[in-house]
Design an enzyme around this catalytic site. Structure first.
Site, PDB file in Angstrom:
ATOM      1  N   THR A 124      -2.775  11.673   5.070  1.00  0.00           N
ATOM      2  CA  THR A 124      -1.402  11.685   4.578  1.00  0.00           C
ATOM      3  C   THR A 124      -1.426  11.494   3.059  1.00  0.00           C
ATOM      4  OG1 THR A 124      -0.669  10.792   6.681  1.00  0.00           O
ATOM      5  CG2 THR A 124       0.853  10.559   4.851  1.00  0.00           C
ATOM      6  N   LYS A 143       2.653 -12.107  19.858  1.00  0.00           N
ATOM      7  CA  LYS A 143       2.695 -12.799  21.162  1.00  0.00           C
ATOM      8  C   LYS A 143       3.597 -14.039  21.068  1.00  0.00           C
ATOM      9  CE  LYS A 143      -0.447 -15.585  23.774  1.00  0.00           C
ATOM     10  NZ  LYS A 143      -1.837 -16.042  23.870  1.00  0.00           N
ATOM     11  N   LYS A 165     -11.521   0.192  12.968  1.00  0.00           N
ATOM     12  CA  LYS A 165     -10.321   0.794  13.540  1.00  0.00           C
ATOM     13  C   LYS A 165     -10.457   0.947  15.067  1.00  0.00           C
ATOM     14  CE  LYS A 165      -7.655   1.321  10.044  1.00  0.00           C
ATOM     15  NZ  LYS A 165      -6.264   0.834  10.048  1.00  0.00           N
ATOM     16  N   ASP A 186       0.667  -8.820   1.988  1.00  0.00           N
ATOM     17  CA  ASP A 186      -0.411  -7.991   1.434  1.00  0.00           C
ATOM     18  C   ASP A 186      -1.272  -8.861   0.538  1.00  0.00           C
ATOM     19  OD1 ASP A 186      -1.802  -5.861  -0.163  1.00  0.00           O
ATOM     20  OD2 ASP A 186      -0.413  -4.563   0.927  1.00  0.00           O
ATOM     21  N   GLY A 209       0.834  -1.213   0.000  1.00  0.00           N
ATOM     22  CA  GLY A 209       0.000   0.000   0.000  1.00  0.00           C
ATOM     23  C   GLY A 209       0.863   1.255   0.000  1.00  0.00           C
ATOM     24  N   GLY A 260      -3.713  -2.298  -2.624  1.00  0.00           N
ATOM     25  CA  GLY A 260      -2.323  -1.945  -2.881  1.00  0.00           C
ATOM     26  C   GLY A 260      -1.891  -2.443  -4.249  1.00  0.00           C
ATOM     27  N   TYR A 264     -15.299   1.248   8.421  1.00  0.00           N
ATOM     28  CA  TYR A 264     -13.903   1.626   8.661  1.00  0.00           C
ATOM     29  C   TYR A 264     -13.722   2.107  10.104  1.00  0.00           C
ATOM     30  CZ  TYR A 264      -9.399   4.030   7.750  1.00  0.00           C
ATOM     31  OH  TYR A 264      -8.083   4.452   7.764  1.00  0.00           O
TER      32      TYR A 264
END
Ligand code: NAD
Ligand code: UDP
Length: 330
Positions: free
Chosen positions: A174, A104, A148, A31, A10, A36, A144
């Site tokens: 961004t 983990k 998130k 990915d 991406g 992407g 979304y």
């Protein structure tokens, strides 16, 4: 270090991959290419410290020992996540969980790419990390936003119950080279429209605001956070706030384009304002962005010009062999 980067093909993931390789580490990029493109990684073909694995992180996999896991896998453009609604919810839940289990298992550090969307359509301005947000849980953006927000809760729970050494970055808008030309985000749309001489499409009256961060500044902030011991969310973005109309005018100025500005309907739940309070990042990481919007747009022009040329060529080739051209992603 051996570093796992999910979402490596991406926009941000590929820049992060370059940055981590530049530091001398090994990177395994994972990915599923749903938004992407391998174009973003083609310069790494001969890089022996980089390995690419095409895989959906919603299904488990074992990358073998890793020291750091960066989770940047998720559709991110509103057009993409609304098209891939269920996939977006799944990658922020099952996908994030698989990566946390990997961290983990190997005792790896973890950094998760969260977002200013956790604040929804904010009624606190600018947004500090303490603000809990104003999110519609069933609106078109909810696939979304809630994905998130769930990821943030899951990452925090793996830290609290499983001692995973995890960090959360809340990224604000961004932009820069490697944004997909047709991903529908405002900077990709305005730059490609201006360079093609098409009308710039403003949704609503253009009075809504965003704060735009150039990609190199964003990656630098993320790297600083990855080296820190801060485990609560940190805003990383450029605090200079622009109306969308001002942003369109800046694009016209930088490109010298004669395109017109046209108004289109505002999508439902489109946030009316966005501005990060970055005091925490400044204090903890000694980070702040350096590149203003005009400079960042100029730095992005060459990339968008070459994408448009490549799209034009591909259009001609496809027309010649009689395939209906539906738009390309790289
Ligand atoms: P992008 O769409 O360019 O990159 C996301 C990558 O994740 C793509 O390569 C996609 O193919 C991959 N992906 C999606 N689902 C996957 C799955 N199930 N398995 C494996 N790979 C998968 O978007 P971006 O702008 O680079 O965003 C990267 C991350 O940063 C995302 O998590 C996004 O939510 C976050 N973010 C970005 C911005 C921004 O302004 N760019 C702002 C806030 C948050
Ligand atoms: N936008 C716009 N014209 C476009 C694309 C987007 O006016 O061609 C607006 C959009 O409605 C939003 C802002 O620009 O108010 C930022 O949109 P983007 O999709 O980049 O990301 P968001 O911050 O909404 O997730």
């Amino acid at each position: 270090m051996r570093v796992l980067i999910a979402g490596a093909a991406g926009f941000l993931g590929s820049h992060l991959t370059d940055a981590i390789l530049n530091e001398g580490h090994e990177v395994i990029g994972v990915d599923n290419l749903c938004t992407g493109s391998l174009e973003n990684l083609k310069h790494l073909k001969a890089e022996p410290r980089f390995e690419f694995c095409e895989h959906d992180i919603c299904t488990s996999f074992d990358p073998k020992h890793v020291d750091y896991v960066f989770n940047f896998a998720s559709p991110a453009s509103p057009a993409d996540y609304m098209r891939l609604g269920i996939e977006t919810l799944m990658v922020g839940s099952a996908g994030t969980r698989h990566l946390l289990e990997t961290a983990k298992k190997y005792g790896a550090k973890f950094l998760h790419a969260s977002t200013s969307e956790c604040y929804g359509d904010p009624d606190q301005h600018p947004q500090t990390e303490e603000y809990w947000g104003h999110v519609n849980p069933i609106g078109p953006r909810s696939v979304y936003d809630e994905s998130k927000r769930f990821s943030e809760a899951l990452v925090t729970a793996y830290r609290r119950y499983e001692q995973v050494d995890a960090r959360l970055v809340r990224i604000f808008n961004t932009y820069g080279p490697r944004l997909q030309l047709n991903d529908g985000r405002v900077i990709s749309n305005f730059l490609s429209q201006a360079l093609r001489g098409d009308d710039l499409t403003i949704y609503g009256d253009g009075s809504q605001t965003r704060s735009f961060c150039y990609v190199s500044d964003e990656i630098e902030g993320i790297l600083q956070l990855s080296r820190s011991d801060e485990h609560t969310p940190v805003n990383i973005g450029n605090p200079t706030e622009w109306t969308i109309l001002e942003c369109a005018k800046a694009v016209l100025g930088v490109t010298g384009s004669k395109s017109k500005i046209v108004l289109r309907p505002l999508p439902q739940d489109d946030p009316s304002q966005r501005q990060p309070d970055i005091s925490k990042a400044k204090r903890l990481l000694n980070w702040e962005p350096k590149i203003d919007l005009e400079t960042g747009l100029k730095l992005s022009l060459g990339y968008f010009r070459s994408c448009i040329e490549a799209a034009g060529k591909s259009h001609q080739e496809h027309s010649q062999i009689g395939i209906v051209y539906m738009g390309i992603r790289s």
